[in-house]
Motif scaffolding. Sequence first.
Motif, short mmCIF file in Angstrom:
data_model
loop_
_atom_site.label_atom_id
_atom_site.label_comp_id
_atom_site.label_asym_id
_atom_site.label_seq_id
_atom_site.Cartn_x
_atom_site.Cartn_y
_atom_site.Cartn_z
N LYS A 1 0.84 -1.20 0.00
CA LYS A 1 0.00 0.00 0.00
C LYS A 1 0.88 1.25 0.00
O LYS A 1 2.07 1.20 0.33
CB LYS A 1 -0.92 0.02 1.22
N THR A 2 0.28 2.38 -0.36
CA THR A 2 0.98 3.66 -0.36
C THR A 2 0.46 4.53 0.79
O THR A 2 -0.75 4.74 0.90
CB THR A 2 0.78 4.41 -1.69
N ILE A 3 1.39 5.00 1.62
CA ILE A 3 1.03 5.81 2.78
C ILE A 3 1.62 7.21 2.61
O ILE A 3 2.83 7.37 2.43
CB ILE A 3 1.54 5.19 4.09
N LEU A 4 0.76 8.22 2.67
CA LEU A 4 1.20 9.61 2.64
C LEU A 4 1.30 10.12 4.07
O LEU A 4 0.37 9.96 4.86
CB LEU A 4 0.20 10.47 1.86
N VAL A 5 2.42 10.75 4.41
CA VAL A 5 2.62 11.36 5.73
C VAL A 5 2.83 12.86 5.54
O VAL A 5 3.82 13.26 4.92
CB VAL A 5 3.81 10.75 6.48
N THR A 6 1.92 13.68 6.03
CA THR A 6 2.12 15.13 5.99
C THR A 6 2.91 15.53 7.24
O THR A 6 2.92 14.81 8.23
CB THR A 6 0.79 15.89 5.95
N GLY A 7 3.56 16.69 7.17
CA GLY A 7 4.39 17.08 8.31
C GLY A 7 5.50 16.08 8.52
O GLY A 7 5.88 15.77 9.66
N ALA A 8 6.06 15.57 7.42
CA ALA A 8 6.97 14.43 7.49
C ALA A 8 8.34 14.76 8.08
O ALA A 8 9.09 13.84 8.40
CB ALA A 8 7.15 13.82 6.10
N THR A 9 8.68 16.04 8.22
CA THR A 9 9.97 16.37 8.84
C THR A 9 9.82 16.70 10.32
O THR A 9 10.80 17.01 10.99
CB THR A 9 10.66 17.55 8.12
N GLY A 10 8.60 16.64 10.84
CA GLY A 10 8.39 16.86 12.26
C GLY A 10 8.83 15.67 13.08
O GLY A 10 9.19 14.61 12.54
N LEU A 11 8.79 15.81 14.39
CA LEU A 11 9.27 14.75 15.29
C LEU A 11 8.52 13.44 15.08
O LEU A 11 9.14 12.38 14.88
CB LEU A 11 9.15 15.21 16.75
N ILE A 12 7.20 13.48 15.11
CA ILE A 12 6.40 12.27 14.95
C ILE A 12 6.38 11.82 13.50
O ILE A 12 6.56 10.64 13.19
CB ILE A 12 4.96 12.51 15.45
#
Length: 355
Positions: free
Chosen positions: A30-41
């Motif tokens: 599957k393809t997962i998009l992560v926004t805020g990807a440079t943040g801690l979490i």
Amino acid sequence: MGSPKDLYLQEDIERIAASKVVPWNRYSEKTILVTGATGLIGSLLVMSLACRNRIYKQGIKVKALVRNLEKAKALFTGCLDDENFEIVVGDVNSALDHVGKVDFVVHAASVTSSRDFVVKPVETISTAIDGTRHVLELARSQSIEGMLYLSSLEVYGVPENKVLVSEKDSGYIDCLQVRSSYSEGKRMVECLCASYASEYGVPVKIARLCQTFGAGVAYEDNRVFAQFARSAIEGTDIVLKTKGETLRNYCYTADAVGALLIVLAKGNVGEAYNVANPATAISIADMAKFVCENFSEGKSQVVLDIAEDAAKLGYNPVVKICLDTAKLETLGWKAEYSLYQMFERTIESMKLCRK
């Protein structure tokens, strides 16, 4: 966020990737998009998914949505040659038509600086509402399998005569205080998520996180846990601008990321889940003493320098609140790291990454 020599961060990444409670098969191919990807979490989540691919050949495609390409390249150096990893440059405050096909979304992008809540309250609100609307529209247009919005314990406001709060509880927020831009924004976005789930069938779930920290926290981070850790490292006094009466519980970053992956896969659509370690409840003042006594080698003391108007500095009103995690635990999750371990690993990580 960490550096290549941060062994504590790498241990966390590998531990998450090896988790037996995360339903990894749900994400296979599957393809997962992560926004805020440079943040801690966000960054820990991205690197853990990439690690899962590398070690277990899961076939998960990861898209990291970032605003700063150079920062992302420096952060995700070990992922750049992975064909299943992609950096997508963009801002949630604009339409996300260029992202491409995705199956899951973790929306972690948010204004996180307490100072910005006061100095830039309009931007704080607009990023929360407009940014999330763009992510929800992306999810709606693609009929994705799941979306997770990262909310905050601040949606509970100041609970009346109650410390342990479940997902059904609520409290008072003064909407005329600009510091409320963050908490009111989170509340409105939760309602927006529930509305998209109800009206358009978007499979969105909500994770209400307590304050979360661990390996990978930047040395210059200005949140309270980082300030205390930095004082212990440098042997300087911890200066409190309030009496430190606020009480809450906390969560280690690796525990939190595991929770997010579980809620995304197994949580009920349109519902919220508290994410915290119930065993870490402590006041700000007692936390300061805890850090001094356990990690400063006797060099740091707690000093009170009470500010005339703490609200102008971005501090919340005094609140005593602990998140009840019983609902999350029914999905198979349980916090593993104690408060001592959280600070120990955070401090050692910060030492390794100190510039």
